[in-house]
Design an enzyme around this catalytic site. Structure first.
Site, mmCIF file in Angstrom:
data_model
loop_
_atom_site.group_PDB
_atom_site.id
_atom_site.type_symbol
_atom_site.label_atom_id
_atom_site.label_comp_id
_atom_site.label_asym_id
_atom_site.label_seq_id
_atom_site.Cartn_x
_atom_site.Cartn_y
_atom_site.Cartn_z
ATOM 1 N N ARG A 83 -7.007 12.280 -42.701
ATOM 2 C CA ARG A 83 -5.993 11.825 -43.657
ATOM 3 C C ARG A 83 -6.284 10.409 -44.148
ATOM 4 N NH1 ARG A 83 -1.467 14.515 -39.768
ATOM 5 N NH2 ARG A 83 -1.474 16.593 -40.720
ATOM 6 N N ARG A 85 7.554 14.025 -32.730
ATOM 7 C CA ARG A 85 6.730 14.872 -31.866
ATOM 8 C C ARG A 85 7.187 14.830 -30.410
ATOM 9 N NH1 ARG A 85 2.977 12.440 -35.456
ATOM 10 N NH2 ARG A 85 1.791 13.927 -36.712
ATOM 11 N N ASN A 125 1.821 19.344 -29.217
ATOM 12 C CA ASN A 125 2.419 18.005 -29.269
ATOM 13 C C ASN A 125 3.430 17.773 -28.154
ATOM 14 O OD1 ASN A 125 1.151 16.732 -31.499
ATOM 15 N ND2 ASN A 125 2.313 18.027 -32.892
ATOM 16 N N HIS A 183 -1.508 10.283 -31.414
ATOM 17 C CA HIS A 183 -1.320 11.169 -32.557
ATOM 18 C C HIS A 183 0.182 11.191 -32.821
ATOM 19 C CE1 HIS A 183 -1.568 14.431 -35.371
ATOM 20 N NE2 HIS A 183 -0.858 15.241 -34.611
#
Length: 305
Positions: free
Chosen positions: A152, A89, A121, A176
């Site tokens: 998730r 990312r 991102n 993240h």
């Protein structure tokens, strides 16, 4: 009037726009993209779909001034191809930071005073950069952060215990990205702590399963869209309804001077308060490491206080 703007109409922005229209979550929707023809196409396609819906959403395009009275702007502009084959990312940062630099002044000039939700991102760095360049209160600028990663986690635990994921509680903390971690001390099944519910779970394997979940969704089609767009739509609903719901997003911690994924209360004013969970010593160390990675990313950008 419930009015929302979306900046960036790639896979995520378009899916979010479709979700908001299909669920009649907003009265007006402002769509903006660097590709004007794409914005025109999305407008016409969404208007065609509304013929068969009970609700009606007015759709405006390519007009930053139309954002002035919007309640929320969702920033999801980016270039997914920059991730590369390994899905890093941070490889997007060189491109996405420049998009923030171009977009933030336009948001300010529009007279917008609402809440900015960032998806782009690397999520935590971009949320911080958007806040710095707009000068908005930190409570009014936050990213989707680990909200999707937490989903998730619930899916991974659900598969292992054969229990509906909606009965799983708890949070993923930190970036993240690859340094995120499941705070297992916060995870529950029903009202019972997971660690007392089932003592035979391989937590390291589960943690890796959570971290890898995004890439499993990504590599087959080259992007993810449904999960993150649903997270954004839920956050929009929380803000518009002043729901005071607890979710993990990338919010600014004054104590640690950083944006990172953590549980907060979301309402009409954005991030309204923080939920202070007691992390284990190991989890606290993981959080410190993850925050440093986020800060390192932000340090690469040209903004100076």
């Amino acid at each position: 009037m419930r009015k929302v703007g979306i900046i960036g109409l790639g896979h995520v922005g378009a899916t979010l726009a479709y979700t908001l229209v299909m669920e009649s979550l907003v009265d007006e929707l402002v769509l903006i993209d660097k590709n004007e023809q794409l914005a025109v196409s999305e407008q016409y396609d969404l208007e065609d779909a509304q013929v068969f819906l009970t609700g009606k959403t007015k759709i405006l395009i390519q007009d930053y001034q139309a954002l002035k009275d919007a309640a929320i702007i969702v920033f999801c502009a980016g270039q997914i191809s920059a991730l590369g084959e390994e899905g890093d990312r941070f490889k997007e940062l060189e491109i996405t930071s420049k998009i923030v630099e171009e977009t933030a002044p336009k948001i300010k000039q529009s007279g917008f005073t609402g809440i900015i939700l960032t998806i782009t991102n690397p999520c935590d760095v971009i949320a911080a950069y958007m806040q710095k360049l707009t000068g908005f209160e930190t409570s009014k600028v936050f990213g989707t952060g680990t909200m999707l990663d937490t989903a998730r986690m619930k899916q991974a635990v659900s598969r292992n215990l054969a229990i509906d994921g909606r009965n799983i509680g708890g949070y993923v903390y930190g970036e993240h990205g690859d340094s995120q971690f499941v705070a297992w001390s916060t995870v529950t099944v029903g009202d019972q702590p997971l660690l007392s519910w089932n003592t035979e779970l391989d937590l390291e394997s589960l943690d890796e399963d959570v971290r890898a979940g995004g890439w499993k969704a990504f590599f087959g089609k080259g992007y993810t869209s449904y999960g993150i767009a649903t997270c954004a739509a839920r956050l929009i609903r929380m803000i518009l309804n002043d729901s005071k719901s607890i979710v993990p997003v990338s919010a600014y911690s004054h104590k640690l001077d950083a944006y990172y994924g953590q549980p907060v209360v979301i309402g009409k004013n954005g991030v309204e308060s923080f939920v202070d969970c007691s992390l284990s010593e190991k989890e606290s160390g993981l959080l410190t490491h993850s925050i440093q990675i986020i800060k390192n990313g932000l340090d690469k950008l040209p903004f100076k206080q």
